[in-house]
Design a protein around this motif. Structure first.
Motif, PDB file in Angstrom:
ATOM      1  N   ILE A  79       0.842  -1.206   0.000  1.00 60.40           N
ATOM      2  CA  ILE A  79       0.000   0.000   0.000  1.00 60.40           C
ATOM      3  C   ILE A  79       0.874   1.253   0.000  1.00 60.40           C
ATOM      4  N   VAL A  80       1.879   1.251   0.867  1.00 61.55           N
ATOM      5  CA  VAL A  80       2.777   2.422   0.924  1.00 61.55           C
ATOM      6  C   VAL A  80       3.448   2.617  -0.439  1.00 61.55           C
ATOM      7  N   SER A  81       3.867   1.514  -1.059  1.00 65.14           N
ATOM      8  CA  SER A  81       4.527   1.611  -2.366  1.00 65.14           C
ATOM      9  C   SER A  81       3.564   2.131  -3.425  1.00 65.14           C
ATOM     10  N   SER A  82       2.302   1.747  -3.329  1.00 60.42           N
ATOM     11  CA  SER A  82       1.327   2.180  -4.334  1.00 60.42           C
ATOM     12  C   SER A  82       1.096   3.687  -4.288  1.00 60.42           C
ATOM     13  N   THR A  83       1.244   4.286  -3.108  1.00 61.44           N
ATOM     14  CA  THR A  83       1.061   5.739  -3.044  1.00 61.44           C
ATOM     15  C   THR A  83       2.348   6.456  -3.462  1.00 61.44           C
ATOM     16  N   ALA A  84       3.483   5.768  -3.267  1.00 67.37           N
ATOM     17  CA  ALA A  84       4.807   6.324  -3.611  1.00 67.37           C
ATOM     18  C   ALA A  84       4.981   7.731  -3.060  1.00 67.37           C
ATOM     19  N   ASP A  85       4.444   7.980  -1.882  1.00 69.42           N
ATOM     20  CA  ASP A  85       4.538   9.319  -1.302  1.00 69.42           C
ATOM     21  C   ASP A  85       5.639   9.345  -0.249  1.00 69.42           C
ATOM     22  N   GLU A  86       6.525  10.305  -0.390  1.00 66.47           N
ATOM     23  CA  GLU A  86       7.692  10.303   0.496  1.00 66.47           C
ATOM     24  C   GLU A  86       7.326  10.560   1.954  1.00 66.47           C
ATOM     25  N   MET A  87       6.321  11.408   2.161  1.00 65.04           N
ATOM     26  CA  MET A  87       5.924  11.690   3.545  1.00 65.04           C
ATOM     27  C   MET A  87       5.401  10.415   4.215  1.00 65.04           C
ATOM     28  N   LEU A  88       4.631   9.646   3.460  1.00 61.99           N
ATOM     29  CA  LEU A  88       4.100   8.397   4.015  1.00 61.99           C
ATOM     30  C   LEU A  88       5.248   7.422   4.291  1.00 61.99           C
ATOM     31  N   VAL A 296      -0.556  18.592  -8.448  1.00 63.94           N
ATOM     32  CA  VAL A 296       0.084  17.924  -7.311  1.00 63.94           C
ATOM     33  C   VAL A 296       1.179  18.842  -6.777  1.00 63.94           C
ATOM     34  N   GLU A 297       1.011  19.262  -5.543  1.00 60.50           N
ATOM     35  CA  GLU A 297       2.010  20.142  -4.954  1.00 60.50           C
ATOM     36  C   GLU A 297       3.026  19.288  -4.207  1.00 60.50           C
ATOM     37  N   TYR A 298       4.268  19.374  -4.608  1.00 59.97           N
ATOM     38  CA  TYR A 298       5.295  18.538  -3.983  1.00 59.97           C
ATOM     39  C   TYR A 298       5.869  19.222  -2.746  1.00 59.97           C
ATOM     40  N   LEU A 299       6.028  18.417  -1.674  1.00 60.99           N
ATOM     41  CA  LEU A 299       6.738  18.924  -0.504  1.00 60.99           C
ATOM     42  C   LEU A 299       8.219  18.637  -0.690  1.00 60.99           C
ATOM     43  N   PRO A 300       9.079  19.437  -0.108  1.00 57.48           N
ATOM     44  CA  PRO A 300      10.514  19.131  -0.237  1.00 57.48           C
ATOM     45  C   PRO A 300      10.856  17.785   0.404  1.00 57.48           C
ATOM     46  N   GLN A 301      11.945  17.193  -0.061  1.00 52.81           N
ATOM     47  CA  GLN A 301      12.355  15.875   0.422  1.00 52.81           C
ATOM     48  C   GLN A 301      12.881  15.932   1.853  1.00 52.81           C
TER      49      GLN A 301
END
Ligand code: SF4
Length: 373
Positions: A79-88, A296-301
Motif C-alpha cells: 500500500i505504501v509503495s502504491s502511493t509512492a509518497d515520500e511523507m508516508l 500535485v504540490e510537492y513537498l521538499p524531500q
C-alpha cells in the motif's frame, strides 16, 4: 524460528521461507478471500503507522493469527509503495522501527544479535548483555544521535570494534530498520495490487493531503533567509552565483521555497541569474512542482532523501540533532526563540545570527506575517 516471533518481527528473512512452507504466494495475498483479514490488518497497519505513529500489537493466539500478522507487513508495504509518497514512507518507516524497538528490548541478547545480523550489522556477542560492533557500522547508524554518550570519541575502541550494551544496541538496530525500510520503498507494484487496494490507496492519499495541509497551516512565519538550512542556502547561493544545479537540487529548492511561502514570481526572480535561465522553461518547471499546472504540490524531500541524492550540503549542529529529519523542520526550529531566550531582547532578532537579516528580509517576498517569532 517460532511463528509468533516472526509475526512480531516480520522483516526477518525467515518470514519468506515460512510463507513458502505454508503455500502463501503473492497472488493468494492479493486475491484469496481467505486472506481478507490479512489485507485488512495491512490496511490498519499503514493507517496506524501514519496517524498514530506506531504499529500496534494485536492479540495473537493461533498460527493463523501469526501468519496474518506477518502478511500485514507485506500488505502494508504494497500500500505504501502504491502511493509512492515520500511523507508516508518517512512516517511508515519510523513507526515500524520504533514499534519494533519496543518489542526488541524485551528479547534476550541472542535474539537481539540475530536481528542485528539480519540487518547486516557486523556484530558479535560479548559476555553479559553486550555486543561488539565494528566502528564503521556504529558511525553509520549513530550519526544522528547527538547525546554525548554516542560520540565516537566517548567510546573505547579495540582494533576497530567497540562494545555496546543492550539498550544502545537496540537503538542502533531501530535506526538500521528505519533506514532499510525507507531505502527499500517504494517497491514496484503491478496493476492488480493497485486495483485491489484502490479504495485504501485513495483514503491514504486523502489522509496524506490532510497532513500536508496541517503542516502548511502551522505556518512558517515571515520569510527569512537567515533560517534556511545549509543545504538550501548553499544551493540558492550557487544559483545566484551563476552556477548550475543538478535537477534534484532544483526540485528540492523549488519545493522548499514554495512551501515556505515564496510565490512563482519570487522563485523565478531568485533563479534568474542561473547560467541556463530560460524564463518559460523555469516557469513551467516551477508551476509543475508547486502544483499550479500539475495539480500535485510537492513537498521538499526529507534529510534522508537529500543525503541519498547528494544534496545535503554542510550540515551544521542543528542538522545533526537526532530529531532533525526534514529541511522544513530546520527552518521552523531555527525561527523559534529558545526557552531561555524568551522575554529577553538580546538584539539578535534584529540583526540575525550573522548580522544579515535586514538584507535577508529585503530579499524575501510575501513578507506578511511572523507567526513563528
Ligand atoms: S541535514 Fe537536512 S536540513 Fe541539514 S543540510 Fe542536510 S538535508 Fe539540509
Amino acid at each position: 524460528m517460532e511463528p509468533r516471533v516472526l509475526a512480531l518481527f516480520p522483516f526477518l528473512p525467515e518470514v519468506s521461507s515460512y510463507l513458502k512452507q505454508n503455500g502463501v504466494t503473492l497472488d493468494t495475498i492479493i486475491t484469496d478471500p481467505a486472506y481478507e483479514r490479512a489485507r485488512d490488518l495491512g490496511i490498519q497497519r499503514v493507517m496506524e503507522a501514519f496517524l498514530d505513529k506506531e504499529v500496534k500489537e494485536h492479540p495473537m493466539v493461533s498460527d493463523v493469527d501469526y501468519l496474518f500478522e506477518m502478511l500485514s507487513y507485506i500488505v502494508a508495504r504494497m500500500i505504501v509503495s502504491s502511493t509512492a509518497d515520500e511523507m508516508l514512507i518517512i512516517h511508515y518507516s519510523l513507526a515500524e522501527a520504533v514499534s519494533m524497538h519496543k518489542r526488541l528490548v524485551e528479547q534476550d541478547m541472542d535474539f537481539v544479535h540475530e536481528v542485528a545480523l539480519s540487518l547486516d550489522i557486523n556484530a558479535s556477542l560479548e559476555t553479559g548483555e553486550n555486543m561488539r560492533i565494528h566502528f564503521t557500522d556504529y558511525l553509520k547508524l549513530s550519526s544522528k544521535m547527538r547525546a554525548k554518550e554516542w560520540a565516537l570519541v566517548s567510546q573505547e575502541l579495540d582494533s576497530g570494534y567497540l562494545v555496546l550494551d543492550k539498550r544502545r544496541m537496540c537503538r542502533l538496530i531501530q535506526q538500521s530498520l528505519e533506514n532499510k525500510i525507507s531505502d527499500e520503498l517504494p517497491l514496484p507494484v503491478n496493476d492488480e495490487i493497485i486495483e485491489t487496494f484502490r479504495p485504501t490507496i485513495e483514503n491514504v492519499k486523502v489522509e496524506i493531503e490532510k497532513k500536508k495541509e496541517e503542516f502548511k497551516k502551522e505556518g512558517f512565519g515571515r520569510i527569512s533567509f537567515v533560517r534556511l538550512p545549509p543545504c538550501m542556502k548553499i544551493m540558492l547561493n550557487a544559483l545566484k552565483g551563476g552556477e548550475n544545479l543538478p535537477h534534484v537540487g532544483r526540485f528540492a529548492l523549488t519545493a522548499f521555497l514554495n512551501t515556505i511561502g515564496i510565490d512563482t514570481e519570487g522563485i523565478l526572480a531568485l533563479y534568474a541569474t542561473s547560467p541556463d535561465f530560460n524564463v518559460n522553461l523555469a516557469r513551467y518547471q516551477i508551476e509543475h512542482i508547486t502544483g499550479k499546472s500539475s495539480g500535485v504540490e510537492y513537498l521538499p524531500q526529507s534529510c534522508h532523501t537529500m543525503v541519498s541524492q547528494g544534496i545535503c550540503f554542510e550540515p551544521d549542529s542543528l542538522c545533526k540533532k537526532e530529531w532533525m529529519t526534514h529541511p522544513l523542520s530546520y527552518y521552523k526550529i531555527k525561527g523559534k526563540p529558545r526557552d531561555k531566550d524568551k522575554g529577553k531582547d538580546t538584539g539578535k532578532d534584529k540583526k540575525g545570527e550573522n548580522g544579515k537579516s535586514q538584507q535577508d528580509e529585503k530579499e524575501g517576498k510575501n513578507d506578511t506575517s511572523d507567526k513563528d517569532n
